[in-house]
Scaffold this motif. Sequence first.
Motif, PDB file in Angstrom:
ATOM      1  N   ASP A 349       0.895  -1.165   0.000  1.00 24.45           N
ATOM      2  CA  ASP A 349       0.000   0.000   0.000  1.00 24.45           C
ATOM      3  C   ASP A 349       0.931   1.212   0.000  1.00 24.45           C
ATOM      4  O   ASP A 349       1.547   1.542   1.018  1.00 24.45           O
ATOM      5  N   ARG A 350       1.026   1.855  -1.144  1.00 23.47           N
ATOM      6  CA  ARG A 350       2.057   2.872  -1.344  1.00 23.47           C
ATOM      7  C   ARG A 350       1.941   3.999  -0.314  1.00 23.47           C
ATOM      8  O   ARG A 350       2.925   4.422   0.289  1.00 23.47           O
ATOM      9  N   GLU A 351       0.723   4.460  -0.113  1.00 24.40           N
ATOM     10  CA  GLU A 351       0.545   5.598   0.797  1.00 24.40           C
ATOM     11  C   GLU A 351       0.819   5.215   2.242  1.00 24.40           C
ATOM     12  O   GLU A 351       1.464   5.954   2.984  1.00 24.40           O
ATOM     13  N   GLN A 352       0.331   4.048   2.626  1.00 23.88           N
ATOM     14  CA  GLN A 352       0.574   3.588   4.002  1.00 23.88           C
ATOM     15  C   GLN A 352       2.076   3.399   4.223  1.00 23.88           C
ATOM     16  O   GLN A 352       2.603   3.727   5.288  1.00 23.88           O
ATOM     17  N   ALA A 355       3.740   6.730   4.698  1.00 27.90           N
ATOM     18  CA  ALA A 355       3.344   7.381   5.955  1.00 27.90           C
ATOM     19  C   ALA A 355       3.953   6.693   7.179  1.00 27.90           C
ATOM     20  O   ALA A 355       3.821   7.186   8.295  1.00 27.90           O
TER      21      ALA A 355
END
Length: 396
Positions: A349-352, A355
């Motif tokens: 999950d690129r965004e996770q 972050a």
Amino acid sequence: MKVLVANLGSTSLKWRLFEFSNRQERMLHKGGFERVTDYPKAIEDCLAQLRDAGHIASEKDLSAVGFKTVLALGVNGCVRLDEKTVRAMEACNSIAPAHNPPYISGVRLFAQRMPKTPLVGLFETAFYQWAPEAAMRYAVPQAWHAAGVRRWGFHGASHKFIAERSAELLRREDVAQRARRLYVDGGSSAVRQPDLRVISCHLGGSSSISGILNGVAIGNSLGMSPQSGLPHNNRVGDLDAFALPFLMRTAGLTLDEAERLLCKESGLKGLSGGANDIRDIQTQAAQGNTNAQLALDVFVHHIRHWIGAYFLQLNGADALVFTAGIGENRAELRETICANLDQLGLVLDREQNLATRAQEAVISAPNSRVQVMVIPANEELVVAREVKRFLENTQS
Ligand code: AMP
């Protein structure tokens, strides 16, 4: 019971203080010094900080000091660091030149400063005692093997913590329990099916990857010495054994000089031409420095190579875990390592991922068969728990 765990480097002293009471464990204090020039003073200052914070009145309040000791031939597990054991570590100085000498001098200084306090070491090799023999043998004459020329595996405390914590997060309390009790029960106690398959990536100044089946290590990318496996910040990683005699003969390198170069001027530093901290290397690479980019590419290539090896040995993976300084903090590198693995069922999950920094998190996409996790390292806790058990066993 209060156990101080001391992490000794040649110019650093870091520590964590744990308290155990009525089945509860707490970390009371953590601290450290870098660029230490006067080690006895650093020990004194550490104790002063513990006193000033109100955790101890004097060193007499410490039930033991625990150490994450690296290698001593003929010694494994959690043991009292008496002079005999320290001498067995000394006999391995040339196998672990960056690690054993600072531990030996540090342990002796602690022994002088607090002669009545038990000093206990949990050897980094302990986690691999149940790995299959085929995974730990080198194809050398049997006499070499008997002399200690075999894969030992290191970073045992870190990978053991990942074995425990990943099983907890995957809701496999049976496996977590087996991993927690590994040094009591050994690697043979049963767990329910299906198998829990974890690949643990400890990526830091020193890096290694372990395959873990149902809480028990099946191998580690570090071999006989902590200079092997993946490229480290300034240590070489895997190298064909014949490179050394070749260079000694053709370039007139002495053994001492070759050892120094392999241990201090190789790894990411050797590849990049100077920088050995991944932050500096990434900055240089972003500025167009091709050597820095090559250092990153080689690092990632080797990491994927070892992940692939354990993926096969484990017949797949339930979790791929990142830990330690680079693993916890460098999201871009995690993304590169995990790129193009969708056919193996691994999707980030690129965004996770972007972050997540130095905190526990699942960073894979919901449709990923392999859960990718970041778990902050907690080697000291593993050492403290084993030291506590050691004290209880020896005092009962
Ligand atoms: P370790 O040996 O686990 O302390 O890891 C050291 C490596 O991790 C160095 O190469 C650093 O570049 C990297 N590292 C450690 N802490 C951080 C951080 N807070 N942010 C980015 N990189 C880090």
